[in-house]
Design a protein around this motif. Sequence first.
Motif, short mmCIF file in Angstrom:
data_model
loop_
_atom_site.label_atom_id
_atom_site.label_comp_id
_atom_site.label_asym_id
_atom_site.label_seq_id
_atom_site.Cartn_x
_atom_site.Cartn_y
_atom_site.Cartn_z
N VAL A 88 0.83 -1.20 0.00
CA VAL A 88 0.00 0.00 0.00
C VAL A 88 0.87 1.26 0.00
N THR A 89 1.92 1.25 0.83
CA THR A 89 2.84 2.39 0.87
C THR A 89 3.57 2.57 -0.46
N LEU A 90 3.96 1.44 -1.08
CA LEU A 90 4.63 1.51 -2.37
C LEU A 90 3.70 2.09 -3.43
N LEU A 91 2.45 1.67 -3.42
CA LEU A 91 1.48 2.20 -4.37
C LEU A 91 1.20 3.68 -4.12
N GLY A 92 1.18 4.07 -2.85
CA GLY A 92 1.01 5.49 -2.52
C GLY A 92 2.15 6.33 -3.06
N LYS A 93 3.37 5.80 -3.00
CA LYS A 93 4.52 6.50 -3.57
C LYS A 93 4.36 6.63 -5.07
N TYR A 94 3.88 5.59 -5.72
CA TYR A 94 3.65 5.65 -7.17
C TYR A 94 2.63 6.73 -7.52
N LEU A 95 1.60 6.86 -6.71
CA LEU A 95 0.57 7.88 -6.97
C LEU A 95 1.16 9.28 -6.85
N CYS A 96 2.07 9.47 -5.91
CA CYS A 96 2.75 10.77 -5.79
C CYS A 96 3.58 11.06 -7.03
N LEU A 121 -2.74 7.76 4.07
CA LEU A 121 -1.84 8.49 3.18
C LEU A 121 -1.99 8.01 1.74
N PHE A 122 -2.22 6.71 1.55
CA PHE A 122 -2.47 6.18 0.21
C PHE A 122 -3.73 6.81 -0.39
N ILE A 123 -4.79 6.88 0.41
CA ILE A 123 -6.04 7.48 -0.06
C ILE A 123 -5.84 8.96 -0.36
N ALA A 124 -5.11 9.65 0.52
CA ALA A 124 -4.84 11.08 0.30
C ALA A 124 -4.07 11.30 -1.00
N SER A 125 -3.11 10.40 -1.29
CA SER A 125 -2.34 10.52 -2.53
C SER A 125 -3.23 10.33 -3.74
N GLY A 126 -4.15 9.37 -3.68
CA GLY A 126 -5.07 9.16 -4.78
C GLY A 126 -6.02 10.32 -4.99
N PRO A 134 6.03 11.58 4.05
CA PRO A 134 5.61 10.74 5.18
C PRO A 134 5.46 9.26 4.82
N GLN A 135 5.36 8.95 3.55
CA GLN A 135 5.21 7.55 3.15
C GLN A 135 6.56 6.84 3.03
N VAL A 136 7.57 7.55 2.56
CA VAL A 136 8.90 6.93 2.45
C VAL A 136 9.73 7.15 3.71
N GLY A 137 9.35 8.15 4.53
CA GLY A 137 10.02 8.34 5.81
C GLY A 137 11.30 9.14 5.78
N ILE A 138 11.62 9.77 4.66
CA ILE A 138 12.86 10.54 4.58
C ILE A 138 12.77 11.53 3.42
N ILE A 139 13.49 12.63 3.55
CA ILE A 139 13.69 13.58 2.45
C ILE A 139 15.12 14.08 2.55
N ASN A 140 15.87 13.94 1.48
CA ASN A 140 17.26 14.38 1.48
C ASN A 140 17.59 15.07 0.15
N PRO A 141 18.77 15.68 0.03
CA PRO A 141 19.09 16.46 -1.17
C PRO A 141 19.12 15.66 -2.47
N SER A 142 19.12 14.34 -2.40
CA SER A 142 19.14 13.55 -3.63
C SER A 142 17.88 13.76 -4.46
N LEU A 157 3.47 5.26 -13.44
CA LEU A 157 3.18 3.99 -12.78
C LEU A 157 3.97 2.85 -13.43
N ALA A 158 4.03 2.84 -14.76
CA ALA A 158 4.69 1.75 -15.47
C ALA A 158 6.20 1.74 -15.20
N VAL A 159 6.83 2.92 -15.31
CA VAL A 159 8.28 2.98 -15.13
C VAL A 159 8.67 2.63 -13.70
#
Length: 379
Positions: A50-58, A212-217, A280-288, A318-320
């Motif tokens: 679910v978290t992975l799919l939420g990241k895809y939606l972002c 968070l998944f629903i919010a992303s959708g 909040p879904q991946v748990g980190i944000i950095n300069p990369s 989504l595909a890539v």
Amino acid sequence: MMTSRHWLARPFGERSTLTFLAVLCSAMALVVLANLLPADHPLHVSTYTVTLLGKYLCYALLAVAVDLVWGYLGILSLGHGAFFALGGYAMGMYLMRQIGDRGVYGDPLLPDFMVFLDWDSLPWYWLGFDMPGVAFAMVLLAPGLLALVFGFLAFRSRVTGVYLSIITQALTFALMLAFFRNEMGFGGNNGLTDFKELLGFDLSADSTRLGLFIASGVALAIGFLLCRAIVVSKLGRVCVAVRDAESRTRFLGYRVERYQLFVFVVSAMLAGVAGALYVPQVGIINPSEFSPLFSIEIVVWVALGGRATLYGAVIGALAVNYAKSVFTGIMPEAWLFALGALFVLVTVLLPQGIAGVLSRRRQHDDAPNNMAVKQEATP
């Protein structure tokens, strides 16, 4: 006859838009229901998925933002990763302030990395991020103001084409170098991480992940509708004219730079929202996230899915990203080559992207019906 004040409702009259929304809502509902099934059920979808799919939606929302400026305005932005990252950092700063004295060093005010670096007070630009209203406003304002200043200077100077693309790439590269510095106060190379809660909800809880998944959708649906509303309006028609013949559009009396600036800022804000939901879904944000390579990858998503379609950008993202997840598991050392080969093959065989194939198939299916209508109309 539909008046200009109803321009926001126009996308709901399009079959393609309604189909997209129906597919998106159905897919989200199936994922939610599958996640609520018992863990030993064969149709159960894990919280990790679910978290992975939420990241895809972002990522899909980010791709829609890029397609808006590239597909309909002709601006190949290689710096949208910067707007995505700024929105993510705004959310990350809020999440860091919510940790309080639960950090490693137990400081109720300073984040752990500031304590480690011997900071004695909170920087002024961190003030107010303990309030969700301020933080969520900055999710829009930070990328929006950067796009406003950058776009005003670039479009007023009539910088276009490859030169504009290079400048946008230089912008995100400069921001990446700046955020890597510890003295900037954004965590340096490690970035912001170890988040605990969002609006009082535990980020490690399954229910929060599902929310968070629903919010992303929902954000993707709203962003898609907003972009479609812009595209089908008079503003969108002027943007297409600017894309196809900028000099002629100027000759007709349109202030081209104003249209470019408005759409560019809207696109940047959508990218910021995508970044804020991503963190909040991946748990980190950095300069990369500022990396120019990431911004180029976004353009690949849009090109693969189909430029100037919006829904094609969603398909491409989504595909890539799904292919990336599969390839990294199957061939961890060669997945970049596999992904590159996939992109080259699709570009050569499907120059209009996946959306172009779907569009031709739909036209082929509608051809017999259209022929029948013409025959009935013939006296």
